[in-house]
Design an enzyme around this catalytic site. Sequence first.
Site, PDB file in Angstrom:
ATOM      1  N   ASN A 180       1.351   4.602   6.211  1.00 13.35           N
ATOM      2  CA  ASN A 180       0.166   3.939   5.665  1.00 13.35           C
ATOM      3  C   ASN A 180       0.501   3.612   4.217  1.00 13.35           C
ATOM      4  O   ASN A 180       0.506   4.485   3.360  1.00 13.35           O
ATOM      5  CB  ASN A 180      -1.045   4.884   5.749  1.00 13.35           C
ATOM      6  CG  ASN A 180      -2.270   4.305   5.051  1.00 13.35           C
ATOM      7  OD1 ASN A 180      -2.262   3.142   4.629  1.00 13.35           O
ATOM      8  ND2 ASN A 180      -3.311   5.109   4.918  1.00 13.35           N
ATOM      9  N   TRP A 181       0.807   2.348   3.994  1.00 14.91           N
ATOM     10  CA  TRP A 181       1.239   1.956   2.646  1.00 14.91           C
ATOM     11  C   TRP A 181       0.093   1.966   1.646  1.00 14.91           C
ATOM     12  O   TRP A 181       0.320   1.874   0.440  1.00 14.91           O
ATOM     13  CB  TRP A 181       1.867   0.554   2.685  1.00 14.91           C
ATOM     14  CG  TRP A 181       3.178   0.472   3.403  1.00 14.91           C
ATOM     15  CD1 TRP A 181       3.846   1.484   4.042  1.00 14.91           C
ATOM     16  CD2 TRP A 181       3.995  -0.694   3.554  1.00 14.91           C
ATOM     17  NE1 TRP A 181       5.020   1.021   4.577  1.00 14.91           N
ATOM     18  CE2 TRP A 181       5.143  -0.318   4.299  1.00 14.91           C
ATOM     19  CE3 TRP A 181       3.879  -2.027   3.144  1.00 14.91           C
ATOM     20  CZ2 TRP A 181       6.157  -1.229   4.640  1.00 14.91           C
ATOM     21  CZ3 TRP A 181       4.880  -2.935   3.480  1.00 14.91           C
ATOM     22  CH2 TRP A 181       6.011  -2.532   4.215  1.00 14.91           C
ATOM     23  N   LYS A 182      -1.127   2.011   2.139  1.00 12.99           N
ATOM     24  CA  LYS A 182      -2.305   1.927   1.259  1.00 12.99           C
ATOM     25  C   LYS A 182      -2.189   0.672   0.378  1.00 12.99           C
ATOM     26  O   LYS A 182      -1.596  -0.316   0.816  1.00 12.99           O
ATOM     27  CB  LYS A 182      -2.480   3.216   0.456  1.00 12.99           C
ATOM     28  CG  LYS A 182      -2.482   4.443   1.384  1.00 12.99           C
ATOM     29  CD  LYS A 182      -2.944   5.704   0.742  1.00 12.99           C
ATOM     30  CE  LYS A 182      -2.915   6.838   1.775  1.00 12.99           C
ATOM     31  NZ  LYS A 182      -3.437   8.099   1.238  1.00 12.99           N
ATOM     32  N   HIS A 204     -10.307   5.844   7.733  1.00 12.38           N
ATOM     33  CA  HIS A 204      -9.527   6.650   6.793  1.00 12.38           C
ATOM     34  C   HIS A 204     -10.499   7.278   5.782  1.00 12.38           C
ATOM     35  O   HIS A 204     -11.498   6.667   5.407  1.00 12.38           O
ATOM     36  CB  HIS A 204      -8.495   5.768   6.083  1.00 12.38           C
ATOM     37  CG  HIS A 204      -7.505   6.572   5.299  1.00 12.38           C
ATOM     38  ND1 HIS A 204      -7.793   7.111   4.070  1.00 12.38           N
ATOM     39  CD2 HIS A 204      -6.246   6.975   5.606  1.00 12.38           C
ATOM     40  CE1 HIS A 204      -6.746   7.805   3.648  1.00 12.38           C
ATOM     41  NE2 HIS A 204      -5.793   7.740   4.557  1.00 12.38           N
ATOM     42  N   GLU A 209     -10.367   7.521   2.732  1.00 14.61           N
ATOM     43  CA  GLU A 209     -10.586   6.687   1.542  1.00 14.61           C
ATOM     44  C   GLU A 209     -11.619   5.601   1.829  1.00 14.61           C
ATOM     45  O   GLU A 209     -12.360   5.192   0.940  1.00 14.61           O
ATOM     46  CB  GLU A 209      -9.246   6.108   1.060  1.00 14.61           C
ATOM     47  CG  GLU A 209      -8.382   7.198   0.428  1.00 14.61           C
ATOM     48  CD  GLU A 209      -6.892   7.008   0.569  1.00 14.61           C
ATOM     49  OE1 GLU A 209      -6.422   5.899   0.870  1.00 14.61           O
ATOM     50  OE2 GLU A 209      -6.160   8.012   0.368  1.00 14.61           O
ATOM     51  N   GLU A 261      -6.518  14.230   9.139  1.00 15.11           N
ATOM     52  CA  GLU A 261      -6.081  14.148   7.749  1.00 15.11           C
ATOM     53  C   GLU A 261      -7.044  14.943   6.874  1.00 15.11           C
ATOM     54  O   GLU A 261      -8.080  14.418   6.453  1.00 15.11           O
ATOM     55  CB  GLU A 261      -6.069  12.686   7.282  1.00 15.11           C
ATOM     56  CG  GLU A 261      -5.102  11.802   8.043  1.00 15.11           C
ATOM     57  CD  GLU A 261      -4.603  10.652   7.192  1.00 15.11           C
ATOM     58  OE1 GLU A 261      -3.389  10.419   7.208  1.00 15.11           O
ATOM     59  OE2 GLU A 261      -5.404  10.001   6.497  1.00 15.11           O
ATOM     60  N   GLY A 320      -2.412  12.934  -0.650  1.00 17.21           N
ATOM     61  CA  GLY A 320      -1.935  12.503  -1.957  1.00 17.21           C
ATOM     62  C   GLY A 320      -1.924  13.615  -2.997  1.00 17.21           C
ATOM     63  O   GLY A 320      -1.744  13.369  -4.182  1.00 17.21           O
ATOM     64  N   SER A 372       0.107  14.546   2.789  1.00 20.21           N
ATOM     65  CA  SER A 372       1.318  15.052   2.113  1.00 20.21           C
ATOM     66  C   SER A 372       2.428  15.441   3.079  1.00 20.21           C
ATOM     67  O   SER A 372       3.198  16.360   2.810  1.00 20.21           O
ATOM     68  CB  SER A 372       0.974  16.215   1.171  1.00 20.21           C
ATOM     69  OG  SER A 372       0.073  15.774   0.168  1.00 20.21           O
ATOM     70  N   GLY A 384       1.490   8.669   3.998  1.00 20.51           N
ATOM     71  CA  GLY A 384       1.195   7.807   2.861  1.00 20.51           C
ATOM     72  C   GLY A 384       2.399   7.692   1.948  1.00 20.51           C
ATOM     73  O   GLY A 384       3.355   6.956   2.221  1.00 20.51           O
ATOM     74  N   GLY A 385       2.389   8.457   0.875  1.00 22.86           N
ATOM     75  CA  GLY A 385       3.417   8.360  -0.172  1.00 22.86           C
ATOM     76  C   GLY A 385       4.852   8.323   0.340  1.00 22.86           C
ATOM     77  O   GLY A 385       5.647   7.474  -0.087  1.00 22.86           O
TER      78      GLY A 385
HETATM   79  P1  13P Z   1      -0.157  11.063   1.691  1.00 23.28           P
HETATM   80  O1  13P Z   1       0.956  11.207   2.691  1.00 23.28           O
HETATM   81  O2  13P Z   1       0.213  10.253   0.490  1.00 23.28           O
HETATM   82  O3  13P Z   1      -0.773  12.382   1.348  1.00 23.28           O
HETATM   83  O4  13P Z   1      -1.312  10.211   2.416  1.00 23.28           O
HETATM   84  C1  13P Z   1      -1.719  10.596   3.681  1.00 23.28           C
HETATM   85  C2  13P Z   1      -2.626   9.557   4.204  1.00 23.28           C
HETATM   86  O5  13P Z   1      -3.731   9.384   3.743  1.00 23.28           O
HETATM   87  C3  13P Z   1      -2.123   8.710   5.289  1.00 23.28           C
HETATM   88  O6  13P Z   1      -3.123   7.923   5.829  1.00 23.28           O
END
Ligand code: 13P
Length: 248
Positions: A10-12, A95, A97, A166, A172, A210, A231-232
């Site tokens: 997930n590149w966000k 998600h 967010e 999640e 994050g 994470s 994500g990251g």
């Molecule tokens: P991180 O891997 O950056 O913690 O993000 C997880 C996430 O929200 C994937 O959708």
Amino acid sequence: MNKKKLIAGNWKMNGSLAANQALLKGILSGLKDPACAIAVCVPAPYLAQCQALLATSPVELGAQDVSQHELGAYTGEVSVAMLKDFGVRYAIVGHSERRQYHGETDAVVAAKAQRALANGITPIVCVGETLAEREAGKTEEVVKRQLAAVIHLNGHCISEVVVAYEPVWAIGTGKTATPEQAQEVHAVLRAQLKAATAQADRIQLLYGGSMNAANAAQLLAQPDIDGGLIGGASLKSADFLTIISAAA
Ligand code: 13P
């Protein structure tokens, strides 16, 4: 039971034409006969670019959200038909967010999942508790409520959905759930799915929060963890490739 794991990035809200090209080039050049399914969920403006770059690869394209509406006066929204135009296979839905910053309720999340399924896109439905909810002992109650919202979608079986657990406090923050903590919640979700469908074992239950090159193998070794939503670490080709190889 033989089910492929799914590793989805997930590149966000990250990336640029140049950065996406470098990242996908790095991932594709390092992929050797992957044993798992792979997807990248990219920002909407880059769907065309990523579709072209991934065309002959095993990496599938995903979106990070989808409108609950079919079409019309919804400024800023992206419809499922638009995603289909670019070969999108998955759409992240609900998600944390989106729930947190855009006020998405369980009902909206269900409507989006329904819209995606009705149009042949697999929703990756996210559930997860906040730190306050965990500390108040409400983890199970929260994730069950969030999953219940999508478990009986009109005319569709929950087995067509991917579910991602999640924990919000792990996103994050570098604070990953321990494999035991994640497995505990995954087992709760699996039991809830089993009560709803005989197909529960087929459903891919991803962990996100994470997940990285160092902890992926242990998380993915848990019996009810069928993949990751990353994500990251999905923004670094070497790390994403290490996670993919941990998902054999
Ligand atoms: P991180 O891997 O950056 O913690 O993000 C997880 C996430 O929200 C994937 O959708």
